[in-house]
Design a protein around this motif. Structure first.
Motif, PDB file in Angstrom:
ATOM      1  N   TYR A  28       0.845  -1.188   0.000  1.00 45.16           N
ATOM      2  CA  TYR A  28       0.000   0.000   0.000  1.00 45.16           C
ATOM      3  C   TYR A  28       0.883   1.241   0.000  1.00 45.16           C
ATOM      4  O   TYR A  28       2.054   1.185   0.373  1.00 45.16           O
ATOM      5  CB  TYR A  28      -0.905   0.012   1.235  1.00 45.16           C
ATOM      6  N   ALA A  29       0.295   2.358  -0.416  1.00 46.82           N
ATOM      7  CA  ALA A  29       1.041   3.613  -0.457  1.00 46.82           C
ATOM      8  C   ALA A  29       0.138   4.758  -0.042  1.00 46.82           C
ATOM      9  O   ALA A  29      -1.058   4.762  -0.331  1.00 46.82           O
ATOM     10  CB  ALA A  29       1.571   3.868  -1.863  1.00 46.82           C
ATOM     11  N   THR A  30       0.733   5.720   0.644  1.00 47.02           N
ATOM     12  CA  THR A  30       0.055   6.982   0.909  1.00 47.02           C
ATOM     13  C   THR A  30       0.900   8.089   0.295  1.00 47.02           C
ATOM     14  O   THR A  30       2.125   7.979   0.197  1.00 47.02           O
ATOM     15  CB  THR A  30      -0.121   7.250   2.421  1.00 47.02           C
ATOM     16  N   LEU A  77       5.426   3.793   1.504  1.00 49.37           N
ATOM     17  CA  LEU A  77       5.006   2.437   1.169  1.00 49.37           C
ATOM     18  C   LEU A  77       4.906   1.628   2.447  1.00 49.37           C
ATOM     19  O   LEU A  77       5.725   1.775   3.351  1.00 49.37           O
ATOM     20  CB  LEU A  77       6.009   1.797   0.213  1.00 49.37           C
ATOM     21  N   SER A  78       3.887   0.761   2.501  1.00 52.35           N
ATOM     22  CA  SER A  78       3.652  -0.012   3.712  1.00 52.35           C
ATOM     23  C   SER A  78       3.065  -1.366   3.337  1.00 52.35           C
ATOM     24  O   SER A  78       2.379  -1.498   2.317  1.00 52.35           O
ATOM     25  CB  SER A  78       2.677   0.741   4.619  1.00 52.35           C
ATOM     26  N   THR A 134      -3.814   0.900  -2.995  1.00 49.82           N
ATOM     27  CA  THR A 134      -3.207  -0.388  -3.299  1.00 49.82           C
ATOM     28  C   THR A 134      -2.191  -0.187  -4.412  1.00 49.82           C
ATOM     29  O   THR A 134      -2.480   0.481  -5.407  1.00 49.82           O
ATOM     30  CB  THR A 134      -4.282  -1.386  -3.756  1.00 49.82           C
ATOM     31  N   VAL A 135      -1.000  -0.758  -4.258  1.00 53.13           N
ATOM     32  CA  VAL A 135       0.014  -0.673  -5.314  1.00 53.13           C
ATOM     33  C   VAL A 135      -0.284  -1.770  -6.330  1.00 53.13           C
ATOM     34  O   VAL A 135      -0.177  -2.961  -6.023  1.00 53.13           O
ATOM     35  CB  VAL A 135       1.436  -0.837  -4.742  1.00 53.13           C
ATOM     36  N   GLU A 176      10.324   3.432   2.551  1.00 56.95           N
ATOM     37  CA  GLU A 176      10.045   2.012   2.272  1.00 56.95           C
ATOM     38  C   GLU A 176       9.549   1.316   3.523  1.00 56.95           C
ATOM     39  O   GLU A 176       9.888   1.730   4.648  1.00 56.95           O
ATOM     40  CB  GLU A 176      11.326   1.330   1.788  1.00 56.95           C
ATOM     41  N   PRO A 177       8.791   0.232   3.363  1.00 57.26           N
ATOM     42  CA  PRO A 177       8.357  -0.528   4.543  1.00 57.26           C
ATOM     43  C   PRO A 177       9.578  -1.099   5.277  1.00 57.26           C
ATOM     44  O   PRO A 177      10.565  -1.459   4.650  1.00 57.26           O
ATOM     45  CB  PRO A 177       7.494  -1.642   3.977  1.00 57.26           C
TER      46      PRO A 177
END
Length: 143
Positions: free
Chosen positions: A2-4, A16-17, A26-27, A141-142
């Motif tokens: 996922y991304a915000t 990104l998470s 959703t990526v 990045e996560p």
């Protein structure tokens, strides 16, 4: 994944998470360019506001996979391209990063000059509703 997205003082932050959060996308695609692994300095953000139909989403996915991603992978200075989908609004955001603004401009010209592939329907591929350019503050990045 996922991304915000957050824009402050005209700088873009993409986080990104591995977990969904309120307001995250959703990526759908995460593509590295020839400068992948390099810290990006510039980004363009294309907003397709939606709500998109299933046919339009399928057409956009095909266009990205078959035409746009290969052009991105070949573009000098291209770092990373993310296609993000908001399932609530049925909207898509494409974030493309590069080593500098000139590389982004060249990428845009290369993609914009492409012919459609056989079977692609221009009616299902409207242009973005908004385009913005930003210096990149950071990509988180996560962990």
């Amino acid at each position: 994944m996922y991304a915000t997205l957050e824009v402050q003082a005209d700088q873009l932050t993409v986080t990104l998470s591995g977990e969904h959060r309120d307001g995250s996308h959703t990526v759908l695609h995460d593509v590295a360019g020839p400068a992948g692994g390099t810290s990006p300095a510039a980004a363009n953000v294309l907003h397709f506001d939606g709500p998109a139909t299933e046919a339009a989403l399928a057409a956009a996915d095909f266009a990205y996979r078959e035409r746009i991603a290969p052009a991105f992978r070949a573009a000098p200075g291209a770092v990373r391209s993310l296609v993000l989908f908001d399932p609530v609004r049925r909207a898509t955001v494409v974030v493309s990063t590069a080593v500098d603004a000139a590389a982004l401009e060249a990428l845009g010209q290369a993609i914009g000059g492409q012919e459609l592939l056989p079977g692609e329907d221009v009616a299902l591929l409207p242009g973005p509703d908004r385009v913005s350019f930003h210096p990149v503050a950071q990509v988180v990045e996560p962990s």
